[in-house]
Write a protein that holds these residues in place. Structure first.
Motif, PDB file in Angstrom:
ATOM      1  N   TYR A  82       0.835  -1.203   0.000  1.00  0.00           N
ATOM      2  CA  TYR A  82       0.000   0.000   0.000  1.00  0.00           C
ATOM      3  C   TYR A  82       0.872   1.257   0.000  1.00  0.00           C
ATOM      4  O   TYR A  82       0.601   2.216  -0.740  1.00  0.00           O
ATOM      5  CB  TYR A  82      -0.933   0.000   1.210  1.00  0.00           C
ATOM      6  N   LEU A  83       1.923   1.258   0.828  1.00  0.00           N
ATOM      7  CA  LEU A  83       2.826   2.407   0.853  1.00  0.00           C
ATOM      8  C   LEU A  83       3.513   2.588  -0.498  1.00  0.00           C
ATOM      9  O   LEU A  83       3.706   3.718  -0.966  1.00  0.00           O
ATOM     10  CB  LEU A  83       3.880   2.228   1.948  1.00  0.00           C
ATOM     11  N   ALA A  84       3.885   1.489  -1.128  1.00  0.00           N
ATOM     12  CA  ALA A  84       4.508   1.562  -2.453  1.00  0.00           C
ATOM     13  C   ALA A  84       3.542   2.179  -3.455  1.00  0.00           C
ATOM     14  O   ALA A  84       3.915   3.064  -4.239  1.00  0.00           O
ATOM     15  CB  ALA A  84       4.932   0.162  -2.911  1.00  0.00           C
ATOM     16  N   TRP A  85       2.294   1.723  -3.433  1.00  0.00           N
ATOM     17  CA  TRP A  85       1.277   2.245  -4.351  1.00  0.00           C
ATOM     18  C   TRP A  85       1.011   3.729  -4.094  1.00  0.00           C
ATOM     19  O   TRP A  85       0.935   4.530  -5.028  1.00  0.00           O
ATOM     20  CB  TRP A  85      -0.012   1.446  -4.176  1.00  0.00           C
ATOM     21  N   ALA A  86       0.878   4.104  -2.809  1.00  0.00           N
ATOM     22  CA  ALA A  86       0.594   5.497  -2.456  1.00  0.00           C
ATOM     23  C   ALA A  86       1.755   6.407  -2.851  1.00  0.00           C
ATOM     24  O   ALA A  86       1.551   7.518  -3.349  1.00  0.00           O
ATOM     25  CB  ALA A  86       0.309   5.609  -0.958  1.00  0.00           C
ATOM     26  N   THR A  87       2.976   5.940  -2.642  1.00  0.00           N
ATOM     27  CA  THR A  87       4.152   6.737  -2.997  1.00  0.00           C
ATOM     28  C   THR A  87       4.262   6.895  -4.507  1.00  0.00           C
ATOM     29  O   THR A  87       4.558   7.980  -5.029  1.00  0.00           O
ATOM     30  CB  THR A  87       5.437   6.080  -2.457  1.00  0.00           C
ATOM     31  N   TRP A  88       4.021   5.820  -5.237  1.00  0.00           N
ATOM     32  CA  TRP A  88       4.115   5.848  -6.699  1.00  0.00           C
ATOM     33  C   TRP A  88       3.092   6.804  -7.304  1.00  0.00           C
ATOM     34  O   TRP A  88       3.370   7.504  -8.286  1.00  0.00           O
ATOM     35  CB  TRP A  88       3.914   4.442  -7.250  1.00  0.00           C
ATOM     36  N   ASN A  89       1.897   6.844  -6.712  1.00  0.00           N
ATOM     37  CA  ASN A  89       0.800   7.639  -7.270  1.00  0.00           C
ATOM     38  C   ASN A  89       0.708   9.039  -6.691  1.00  0.00           C
ATOM     39  O   ASN A  89      -0.200   9.788  -7.055  1.00  0.00           O
ATOM     40  CB  ASN A  89      -0.527   6.915  -7.060  1.00  0.00           C
ATOM     41  N   ASP A  90       1.610   9.397  -5.794  1.00  0.00           N
ATOM     42  CA  ASP A  90       1.605  10.737  -5.220  1.00  0.00           C
ATOM     43  C   ASP A  90       2.236  11.696  -6.212  1.00  0.00           C
ATOM     44  O   ASP A  90       3.453  11.740  -6.375  1.00  0.00           O
ATOM     45  CB  ASP A  90       2.379  10.748  -3.898  1.00  0.00           C
ATOM     46  N   GLY A 182      10.237  12.917  -9.362  1.00  0.00           N
ATOM     47  CA  GLY A 182       9.565  11.731  -9.878  1.00  0.00           C
ATOM     48  C   GLY A 182      10.416  10.483  -9.747  1.00  0.00           C
ATOM     49  O   GLY A 182       9.915   9.410  -9.381  1.00  0.00           O
ATOM     50  N   TRP A 183      11.709  10.628 -10.026  1.00  0.00           N
ATOM     51  CA  TRP A 183      12.617   9.480  -9.920  1.00  0.00           C
ATOM     52  C   TRP A 183      12.705   9.000  -8.475  1.00  0.00           C
ATOM     53  O   TRP A 183      12.699   7.792  -8.224  1.00  0.00           O
ATOM     54  CB  TRP A 183      13.996   9.872 -10.422  1.00  0.00           C
ATOM     55  N   LEU A 184      12.767   9.937  -7.523  1.00  0.00           N
ATOM     56  CA  LEU A 184      12.850   9.558  -6.115  1.00  0.00           C
ATOM     57  C   LEU A 184      11.569   8.890  -5.644  1.00  0.00           C
ATOM     58  O   LEU A 184      11.612   7.893  -4.903  1.00  0.00           O
ATOM     59  CB  LEU A 184      13.144  10.792  -5.254  1.00  0.00           C
ATOM     60  N   ARG A 185      10.432   9.405  -6.060  1.00  0.00           N
ATOM     61  CA  ARG A 185       9.170   8.786  -5.668  1.00  0.00           C
ATOM     62  C   ARG A 185       9.112   7.340  -6.164  1.00  0.00           C
ATOM     63  O   ARG A 185       8.714   6.430  -5.431  1.00  0.00           O
ATOM     64  CB  ARG A 185       7.979   9.573  -6.225  1.00  0.00           C
ATOM     65  N   ARG A 186       9.487   7.137  -7.420  1.00  0.00           N
ATOM     66  CA  ARG A 186       9.464   5.781  -7.977  1.00  0.00           C
ATOM     67  C   ARG A 186      10.467   4.879  -7.271  1.00  0.00           C
ATOM     68  O   ARG A 186      10.211   3.688  -7.056  1.00  0.00           O
ATOM     69  CB  ARG A 186       9.730   5.828  -9.477  1.00  0.00           C
ATOM     70  N   SER A 187      11.616   5.443  -6.906  1.00  0.00           N
ATOM     71  CA  SER A 187      12.647   4.659  -6.221  1.00  0.00           C
ATOM     72  C   SER A 187      12.166   4.204  -4.850  1.00  0.00           C
ATOM     73  O   SER A 187      12.340   3.044  -4.459  1.00  0.00           O
ATOM     74  CB  SER A 187      13.937   5.473  -6.083  1.00  0.00           C
ATOM     75  N   PHE A 188      11.538   5.136  -4.096  1.00  0.00           N
ATOM     76  CA  PHE A 188      11.025   4.764  -2.775  1.00  0.00           C
ATOM     77  C   PHE A 188       9.869   3.776  -2.902  1.00  0.00           C
ATOM     78  O   PHE A 188       9.734   2.851  -2.083  1.00  0.00           O
ATOM     79  CB  PHE A 188      10.583   6.007  -2.001  1.00  0.00           C
TER      80      PHE A 188
END
Length: 204
Positions: A82-90, A182-188
């Motif tokens: 869920y955290l991965a999904w929320a971070t990716w879509n933020d 964007g790169w950092l969000r995807r990385s996290f």
């Protein structure tokens, strides 16, 4: 009681970038220093139930019961996803409002508590790690267990707070480049997803 070996080992364990460290770093980077402290406090507070479980001997039950362990493990893995999904879509831009609302502070801390609460490996970690540093001639081993745990939590809090504050110091530089953001969000997001898979595949 607090031998140099225990302090050094605790510091090394806290420095290893696991789930709590990654969450604190990402929070500091995207939400600022105050939020990073909330994450650090929450991750540390999330250790308390595992500490109590270890003191009360519930970790033995957790180790013996495959159903309980599997249930907690997959709940934790699902929360990481869920955290991965929320971070990716933020897609929001970085904001630099130092006066964050109180509910934001407690919401971030609550997420951090849940993050560690749903990790059954922490209970087993306390049960396996701390007894090595309890002196055999101590009258109350439970008291020493608790004291060692509190020191470990203090070290963890300090390390996570430093991680989060260091991450927050580069927010201004990062915010100037939407591509880097964007790169950092995807990385996290990828890191949370990888940790989820790692937890799901963990054996007792």
């Amino acid at each position: 009681m607090f031998s140099p070996e225990f302090l050094l080992t605790s510091l090394v364990v806290a420095l290893i970038p696991g789930t709590g460290a990654i969450y604190t770093i990402s929070t500091g980077l995207f939400h600022g220093p105050r939020a990073s402290l909330a994450a650090a406090l929450g991750c540390t507070a999330g250790i308390v139930p595992h500490l109590l479980a270890s003191v009360l001997g519930l970790s033995f039950i957790l180790h013996m019961s495959a159903t309980v362990f599997q249930g907690l493990k997959f709940a934790g893995a699902a929360y990481l996803l869920y955290l991965a999904w929320a971070t990716w879509n933020d897609k929001g831009a970085l904001k630099f409002d130092s006066a964050s609302p109180e509910q934001g502070f407690w919401r971030i801390a609550g997420k951090a508590v849940l993050l560690n609460l749903l990790n059954p490996k922490l209970t087993l970690f306390f049960f396996a790690f701390l007894p090595h540093f309890i002196a055999a001639d101590v009258a109350s081993s439970a008291t020493q267990f608790v004291l060692l745990s509190l020191v470990f939590m203090a070290i963890t809090l300090a390390v996570f707070a430093v991680y989060g504050l260091l991450a927050s110091t580069i927010r201004q530089q990062v915010a100037r480049s939407p591509r880097i953001v964007g790169w950092l969000r995807r990385s996290f997001a990828a890191a949370f997803a990888a940790l989820s898979v790692q937890l799901a595949l963990t054996d007792r």
